[in-house]
Scaffold this motif. Structure first.
Motif, short mmCIF file in Angstrom:
data_model
loop_
_atom_site.label_atom_id
_atom_site.label_comp_id
_atom_site.label_asym_id
_atom_site.label_seq_id
_atom_site.Cartn_x
_atom_site.Cartn_y
_atom_site.Cartn_z
N ALA A 100 0.45 -1.73 -0.25
CA ALA A 100 -0.05 -0.16 -0.09
C ALA A 100 0.90 0.87 -0.11
O ALA A 100 0.61 2.28 -0.22
N ASP A 101 2.16 1.19 0.53
CA ASP A 101 3.14 2.49 0.91
C ASP A 101 3.55 3.10 -0.87
O ASP A 101 3.84 3.57 -0.69
N MET A 102 3.70 2.40 -1.54
CA MET A 102 3.90 2.22 -2.93
C MET A 102 3.01 3.22 -3.77
O MET A 102 2.82 3.02 -4.64
N ALA A 103 1.95 3.07 -2.77
CA ALA A 103 0.89 3.51 -4.25
C ALA A 103 0.91 5.01 -3.61
O ALA A 103 0.66 6.11 -2.70
N GLY A 104 1.07 6.07 -4.78
CA GLY A 104 1.02 7.30 -5.11
C GLY A 104 -0.29 8.12 -5.51
O GLY A 104 -1.53 7.68 -4.85
N ASP A 126 -14.27 -0.89 -4.62
CA ASP A 126 -12.95 -1.77 -3.75
C ASP A 126 -11.43 -1.93 -4.87
O ASP A 126 -10.79 -3.51 -4.69
N ILE A 127 -11.95 -1.48 -6.01
CA ILE A 127 -10.87 -1.43 -6.70
C ILE A 127 -10.38 -0.29 -7.24
O ILE A 127 -11.37 1.00 -7.62
N GLU A 128 -9.07 0.38 -7.25
CA GLU A 128 -8.66 1.70 -7.80
C GLU A 128 -7.48 1.48 -8.45
O GLU A 128 -6.81 0.27 -8.82
N LEU A 129 -6.98 2.28 -9.25
CA LEU A 129 -5.77 2.91 -9.90
C LEU A 129 -4.74 3.64 -9.38
O LEU A 129 -5.61 5.13 -9.39
N TYR A 130 -3.60 3.41 -9.30
CA TYR A 130 -2.75 4.72 -8.31
C TYR A 130 -1.58 5.21 -9.17
O TYR A 130 -1.37 3.90 -10.10
N ARG A 131 -0.85 6.62 -9.32
CA ARG A 131 0.53 6.19 -9.55
C ARG A 131 0.93 4.72 -8.87
O ARG A 131 0.83 4.74 -7.50
N TYR A 132 2.42 4.72 -9.39
CA TYR A 132 3.16 4.38 -8.80
C TYR A 132 4.71 5.43 -7.54
O TYR A 132 5.78 5.66 -8.37
N PRO A 134 7.35 5.47 -6.02
CA PRO A 134 9.14 5.71 -5.93
C PRO A 134 9.51 5.62 -7.46
O PRO A 134 10.68 6.52 -6.79
N ALA A 135 8.72 5.93 -8.54
CA ALA A 135 9.52 6.27 -9.44
C ALA A 135 7.53 6.48 -10.26
O ALA A 135 7.45 5.51 -11.54
N VAL A 136 7.08 8.06 -10.35
CA VAL A 136 6.24 7.94 -11.51
C VAL A 136 6.72 8.21 -12.34
O VAL A 136 7.64 9.25 -13.22
N CYS A 137 5.96 7.23 -13.84
CA CYS A 137 5.73 7.55 -15.20
C CYS A 137 4.73 6.68 -15.06
O CYS A 137 3.78 5.72 -14.61
N ASP A 138 4.92 6.34 -16.64
CA ASP A 138 3.84 5.79 -17.24
C ASP A 138 4.34 4.08 -17.26
O ASP A 138 3.58 3.64 -17.71
N GLY A 139 5.57 4.13 -17.37
CA GLY A 139 6.31 2.12 -17.04
C GLY A 139 5.52 1.78 -15.79
O GLY A 139 5.70 0.21 -16.70
N VAL A 140 4.84 2.23 -15.22
CA VAL A 140 4.28 1.09 -14.41
C VAL A 140 2.99 1.88 -12.84
O VAL A 140 3.56 3.11 -12.80
N TYR A 141 2.33 1.59 -12.91
CA TYR A 141 0.51 1.91 -11.96
C TYR A 141 0.92 0.84 -10.92
O TYR A 141 1.26 0.39 -11.38
N VAL A 142 0.01 1.35 -10.10
CA VAL A 142 -0.02 0.17 -8.66
C VAL A 142 -1.92 -0.03 -9.20
O VAL A 142 -2.49 0.88 -9.41
N LEU A 143 -1.88 -1.03 -8.88
CA LEU A 143 -4.10 -1.62 -9.41
C LEU A 143 -3.65 -1.99 -7.45
O LEU A 143 -2.90 -3.09 -7.09
N ARG A 144 -4.28 -1.95 -6.95
CA ARG A 144 -5.43 -2.79 -5.78
C ARG A 144 -7.01 -3.17 -6.48
O ARG A 144 -7.72 -2.72 -6.08
N THR A 148 -5.72 -6.84 -2.00
CA THR A 148 -4.82 -7.22 -3.70
C THR A 148 -3.79 -6.51 -4.20
O THR A 148 -4.62 -5.77 -4.53
N TRP A 149 -2.22 -6.45 -3.91
CA TRP A 149 -2.12 -5.04 -4.47
C TRP A 149 -0.76 -5.83 -5.93
O TRP A 149 -0.88 -6.69 -5.47
N TYR A 150 -0.83 -5.20 -6.63
CA TYR A 150 -0.32 -5.17 -8.23
C TYR A 150 0.53 -4.02 -8.73
O TYR A 150 0.30 -3.13 -8.52
N ALA A 151 1.34 -4.87 -9.46
CA ALA A 151 1.71 -3.30 -10.18
C ALA A 151 1.53 -3.45 -11.66
O ALA A 151 1.41 -4.27 -12.24
N ALA A 152 0.61 -2.72 -12.44
CA ALA A 152 0.52 -2.63 -13.69
C ALA A 152 1.94 -2.89 -14.90
O ALA A 152 2.83 -1.38 -14.59
N LEU A 153 2.34 -3.39 -15.62
CA LEU A 153 3.78 -3.21 -16.21
C LEU A 153 3.31 -2.57 -17.59
O LEU A 153 2.66 -3.36 -18.12
#
Length: 298
Positions: A100-104, A126-132, A134-144, A148-153
């Protein structure tokens, strides 16, 4: 290869991620099970809309599904693969677990569209999309998704036909690379992108030259690339020609200053680079060959 080699955004997941998912399938906890999507509506993806095409896996926890726990999503004209497999996350420069702390910055709440996907909604879900964070860019997002937490690559750009192309500059910007200073290292990798070949290139002059060379390379869509390389070869020799081209492939891992990683392929004997996620090919010039000889053929 004319059909098999095209990285079709609507029909194909990243080979690295599928391979990794297959390795850990037996040990993965059966949360939401996702497989690659079968089709996506042919329309523009607007910034205010998020569509996450998902086919929900119907089998039980023992079903032989090599891509379970992987979801495909589309956002802002790009396709992503949402994963939480440690081997995949580490390969792409992320921590082995998304928390959760990686969700921007919150981007959107999501809801099921009643079919195979999700759409953004103004209602809290109960489903959200966040910036990543630690490294804000379009290369990776955070999906909850629930707890359960996922990296969207980033997987690839949305392409409208088989000959659409884009520049290396567009690929670099996905990962926040605006200049050579944003690249930390360039490393040749074995075919599965898991083992380094030789030492990483960290010399600033060499990285700067690589950056400036790649952003000026001529870009070809897949159809134009196929014409350049394989037209004129007799039909009975086509399969052999495509196999020879594939066998010439060598991989490069580019690591950003923020630690994210992505991969491109090059074919030195055929004078081509394939831009990872661009669905485009780039003609290698003499200067680029010189860089390869100095830095990779050691």
């Amino acid at each position: 290869m004319k059909k098999e080699h095209i990285s079709d955004a609507l029909n194909m997941l990243n080979d690295d991620i599928i391979e990794e998912a297959n390795k850990v399938r037996a040990n993965a906890k059966p949360t939401r099970k996702w497989v690659k999507w079968g089709a996506v509506a042919a329309c523009l993806c607007l910034a205010v809309t998020i569509a996450i095409p998902v086919l929900h896996h119907k089998g039980g926890p023992d079903t032989q599904d090599p891509v379970q726990n992987i979801a495909a999503l589309e956002y802002n004209g790009k396709f992503y693969e949402a994963v939480k497999l440690p081997e995949v996350l580490e390969k792409y420069g992320l921590p082995p677990e998304i928390t959760a702390d990686m969700a921007g910055e919150h981007i959107s709440y999501l809801k099921s569209d009643g079919g195979i996907g999700y759409k953004s909604t103004v209602s809290q879900t109960d489903i959200e999309l966040y910036r990543y964070a630690p490294a804000v860019c379009d290369g990776v997002y955070v999906l909850r998704d629930g707890d359960t937490w996922y990296a969207a690559l980033f997987c690839n750009f949305y392409q409208f036909d088989s000959n659409t192309n884009c520049s290396f500059t567009e690929l670099y910007r996905v990962y926040g690379i605006e200049s050579a200073d944003d690249i930390a290292s360039i490393t040749e990798m074995k075919w599965n992108n898991e083992q380094e070949v030789g030492s990483p290139v960290t010399n600033r002059q060499e990285i700067t030259e690589f950056y400036h060379m790649t952003i000026t390379l001529v870009s070809y869509g897949n159809d134009d690339f196929q014409t350049e390389v394989f037209d004129g070869i007799p039909e009975e020799n086509q399969q052999e020609a495509h196999t020879a081209f594939a066998d010439d492939r060598r991989n490069l891992r580019i690591e950003t200053a923020s630690g994210l990683r992505f991969f491109i392929a090059f074919y030195p004997n055929y004078d081509w680079i394939e831009g990872g996620g661009t669905m485009s090919y780039f003609k290698i010039d003499k200067q680029m060959h010189g860089w390869i000889e100095r830095n990779l053929n050691r």
